[in-house]
Motif scaffolding. Structure first.
Motif, PDB file in Angstrom:
ATOM      1  N   ARG A  40       3.232   4.241   4.224  1.00 39.25           N
ATOM      2  CA  ARG A  40       2.112   4.597   5.072  1.00 39.25           C
ATOM      3  C   ARG A  40       2.024   6.115   5.284  1.00 39.25           C
ATOM      4  NH1 ARG A  40       2.639   0.869   9.812  1.00 39.25           N
ATOM      5  NH2 ARG A  40       3.515  -0.442   8.152  1.00 39.25           N
ATOM      6  N   LEU A  41       3.189   6.775   5.297  1.00 40.88           N
ATOM      7  CA  LEU A  41       3.197   8.237   5.437  1.00 40.88           C
ATOM      8  C   LEU A  41       2.791   8.942   4.146  1.00 40.88           C
ATOM      9  CD1 LEU A  41       6.481   9.194   7.354  1.00 40.88           C
ATOM     10  CD2 LEU A  41       4.130   9.252   8.209  1.00 40.88           C
ATOM     11  N   LEU A  42       3.223   8.361   3.005  1.00 38.95           N
ATOM     12  CA  LEU A  42       3.095   9.081   1.733  1.00 38.95           C
ATOM     13  C   LEU A  42       1.727   8.930   1.091  1.00 38.95           C
ATOM     14  CD1 LEU A  42       6.607   8.212   0.274  1.00 38.95           C
ATOM     15  CD2 LEU A  42       5.823  10.498   0.914  1.00 38.95           C
ATOM     16  N   ARG A  43       1.124   7.739   1.249  1.00 39.67           N
ATOM     17  CA  ARG A  43      -0.133   7.482   0.548  1.00 39.67           C
ATOM     18  C   ARG A  43      -1.228   8.489   0.893  1.00 39.67           C
ATOM     19  NH1 ARG A  43      -1.217   2.513  -1.812  1.00 39.67           N
ATOM     20  NH2 ARG A  43      -3.241   2.564  -0.825  1.00 39.67           N
ATOM     21  N   PRO A  44      -1.391   8.877   2.163  1.00 37.54           N
ATOM     22  CA  PRO A  44      -2.442   9.879   2.458  1.00 37.54           C
ATOM     23  C   PRO A  44      -2.209  11.215   1.756  1.00 37.54           C
ATOM     24  CG  PRO A  44      -1.706   8.805   4.469  1.00 37.54           C
ATOM     25  CD  PRO A  44      -0.748   8.406   3.404  1.00 37.54           C
ATOM     26  N   LEU A  45      -0.990  11.472   1.282  1.00 34.72           N
ATOM     27  CA  LEU A  45      -0.720  12.742   0.604  1.00 34.72           C
ATOM     28  C   LEU A  45      -1.189  12.719  -0.851  1.00 34.72           C
ATOM     29  CD1 LEU A  45       2.898  13.435   1.941  1.00 34.72           C
ATOM     30  CD2 LEU A  45       0.704  14.133   2.930  1.00 34.72           C
ATOM     31  N   VAL A  77       2.679   5.616  -4.809  1.00 35.14           N
ATOM     32  CA  VAL A  77       3.857   5.067  -4.135  1.00 35.14           C
ATOM     33  C   VAL A  77       4.150   3.688  -4.699  1.00 35.14           C
ATOM     34  CG1 VAL A  77       4.867   4.428  -1.916  1.00 35.14           C
ATOM     35  CG2 VAL A  77       3.232   6.310  -2.037  1.00 35.14           C
ATOM     36  N   THR A  78       5.373   3.501  -5.232  1.00 35.12           N
ATOM     37  CA  THR A  78       5.731   2.200  -5.791  1.00 35.12           C
ATOM     38  C   THR A  78       6.992   1.664  -5.123  1.00 35.12           C
ATOM     39  OG1 THR A  78       6.998   3.255  -7.551  1.00 35.12           O
ATOM     40  CG2 THR A  78       4.738   2.646  -8.074  1.00 35.12           C
ATOM     41  N   ARG A  79       7.176   0.340  -5.245  1.00 35.42           N
ATOM     42  CA  ARG A  79       8.341  -0.325  -4.666  1.00 35.42           C
ATOM     43  C   ARG A  79       9.039  -1.080  -5.798  1.00 35.42           C
ATOM     44  NH1 ARG A  79      12.370  -1.002  -1.824  1.00 35.42           N
ATOM     45  NH2 ARG A  79      12.651  -2.666  -0.316  1.00 35.42           N
ATOM     46  N   ILE A  80      10.377  -1.041  -5.837  1.00 33.23           N
ATOM     47  CA  ILE A  80      11.098  -1.803  -6.858  1.00 33.23           C
ATOM     48  C   ILE A  80      10.792  -3.288  -6.694  1.00 33.23           C
ATOM     49  CG2 ILE A  80      12.972  -0.204  -7.304  1.00 33.23           C
ATOM     50  CD1 ILE A  80      14.664  -1.936  -5.335  1.00 33.23           C
ATOM     51  N   ALA A  81      10.875  -4.017  -7.814  1.00 36.03           N
ATOM     52  CA  ALA A  81      10.490  -5.430  -7.829  1.00 36.03           C
ATOM     53  C   ALA A  81      11.559  -6.314  -7.185  1.00 36.03           C
ATOM     54  CB  ALA A  81      10.257  -5.887  -9.265  1.00 36.03           C
ATOM     55  N   VAL A 131       2.476   0.159  -4.044  1.00 35.24           N
ATOM     56  CA  VAL A 131       2.393  -0.415  -2.708  1.00 35.24           C
ATOM     57  C   VAL A 131       0.933  -0.423  -2.266  1.00 35.24           C
ATOM     58  CG1 VAL A 131       3.195  -0.222  -0.339  1.00 35.24           C
ATOM     59  CG2 VAL A 131       4.680   0.491  -2.209  1.00 35.24           C
ATOM     60  N   GLU A 132       0.465  -1.596  -1.844  1.00 35.26           N
ATOM     61  CA  GLU A 132      -0.927  -1.729  -1.380  1.00 35.26           C
ATOM     62  C   GLU A 132      -1.028  -1.152   0.030  1.00 35.26           C
ATOM     63  OE1 GLU A 132      -2.992  -4.278  -3.321  1.00 35.26           O
ATOM     64  OE2 GLU A 132      -1.378  -4.125  -4.791  1.00 35.26           O
ATOM     65  N   ALA A 183      10.602   1.084   3.640  1.00 33.09           N
ATOM     66  CA  ALA A 183       9.683   1.306   2.519  1.00 33.09           C
ATOM     67  C   ALA A 183       8.238   1.254   3.007  1.00 33.09           C
ATOM     68  CB  ALA A 183       9.924   0.255   1.426  1.00 33.09           C
ATOM     69  N   MET A 184       7.921   0.268   3.856  1.00 32.05           N
ATOM     70  CA  MET A 184       6.553   0.144   4.362  1.00 32.05           C
ATOM     71  C   MET A 184       6.175   1.367   5.201  1.00 32.05           C
ATOM     72  SD  MET A 184       4.936  -2.322   3.200  1.00 32.05           S
ATOM     73  CE  MET A 184       5.853  -2.394   1.657  1.00 32.05           C
TER      74      MET A 184
END
Lengths: 190, 190
Positions: B148-153, B157-161, A188-189, B143-144
């Protein structure tokens, strides 16, 4: 009725219904249908560049200078161009193969416009080829075959994503599709 | 009939049919159904780690040492775990949110197990979180929000296609899905 029954999706019942409808309508309405069928066969031709259907030697997309000539979307059929255009996501050009590899029905690379595709890569300064064949057995095999031919030419080769449809539900997805959606997950970008 | 009619997918007609069926069958068959319904409510509980349903404090997946504890698949519902497990593509662990963000129905982050998710990231050495919520409005928004919460940790973080279903056809794909399939195209590996 015999002639109408040869059309796709028209069974004997529908053929009869259409035939009686044509008997009933005004003469000019029936003749207009007759005329456009003849016209379509006389006036349409395949684009000499991409093999899309059109009414001149170059289809409207190939003759549009605003289209990005560095990206080429390879599809099986002119109908697929309509589908991709509808998304308004693609501003490049197309190449119509005229089908997909299908050894059982005798469709090999010679029956498709593969040679013409390879010739375009050299001639048109193409940087990316998007393999947009159908995500079924034949389409996947065709994409793999083309990828193997195209990669040595130094061009970027991509395949459209398989995954869950937009608005879909995990619960109703088949295993294969959900498996591909997981496998094809993207970071996720920010 | 009133009680049966409250079940999902059971309308008044089906409720009546089931009720008369229960009147007709042998006593032990009807009592077996009665007993398992009571048992399910008495014996099942939510896993204290991932909130999957199970019969002990830890669900079979969380207590299986062969599962990869570095990858966490975040789903809306325990049913989605069944769907992902069926693909046999995923060997990590799960986290059940208990729904998706839905402001209209009053579901905010406090109603979901978001705090519990964040606590797990710190505690379990998780390297990747796959956001496997449904690819619809609510699931995408959830998911969005989580991304946003998880990335700073510092976690990946990935999302299914999203894309065309396996075995599908371009012609029958809706514009949004085909657009995402194009946007999410991937370079073909050798």
């Amino acid at each position: 009725m015999d002639e109408l029954g040869r059309l796709p999706g028209v069974g004997p019942k529908s053929a009869q219904r259409i035939a009686f409808h044509l008997l009933k309508v005004a003469k000019e309405d029936a003749l207009r249908l007759s005329r456009v069928i003849a016209e379509v066969k006389e006036r349409t031709m395949l684009c000499e560049v991409c093999f899309n259907v059109g009414v001149s030697a170059r289809c409207p997309i190939c003759s549009d200078p605003r289209r990005d000539s560095s990206v080429l979307c390879v599809v099986e059929d002119p109908r697929d161009i309509v589908a991709v255009e509808r998304t308004r996501e693609f501003r490049g050009r197309y190449h119509v193969l005229g089908g997909a590899l299908n050894p059982i029905e005798g469709v090999g690379p010679e029956q498709l416009r593969v040679r013409e595709l390879l010739a375009r890569i050299d001639g048109e300064g193409i940087g990316e080829v998007i393999l947009c064949t159908n995500p079924n057995l034949e389409g996947d095999a065709t994409a793999m075959y083309l990828a193997r031919l195209l990669r040595p030419l130094g061009v970027k080769v991509t395949r459209i994503a398989s995954g869950l449809p937009v608005g879909g539900d995990l619960e109703y997805a088949d295993e294969l599709t959900l498996g591909r959606a997981l496998e094809g997950r993207r970071e996720v970008e920010a």
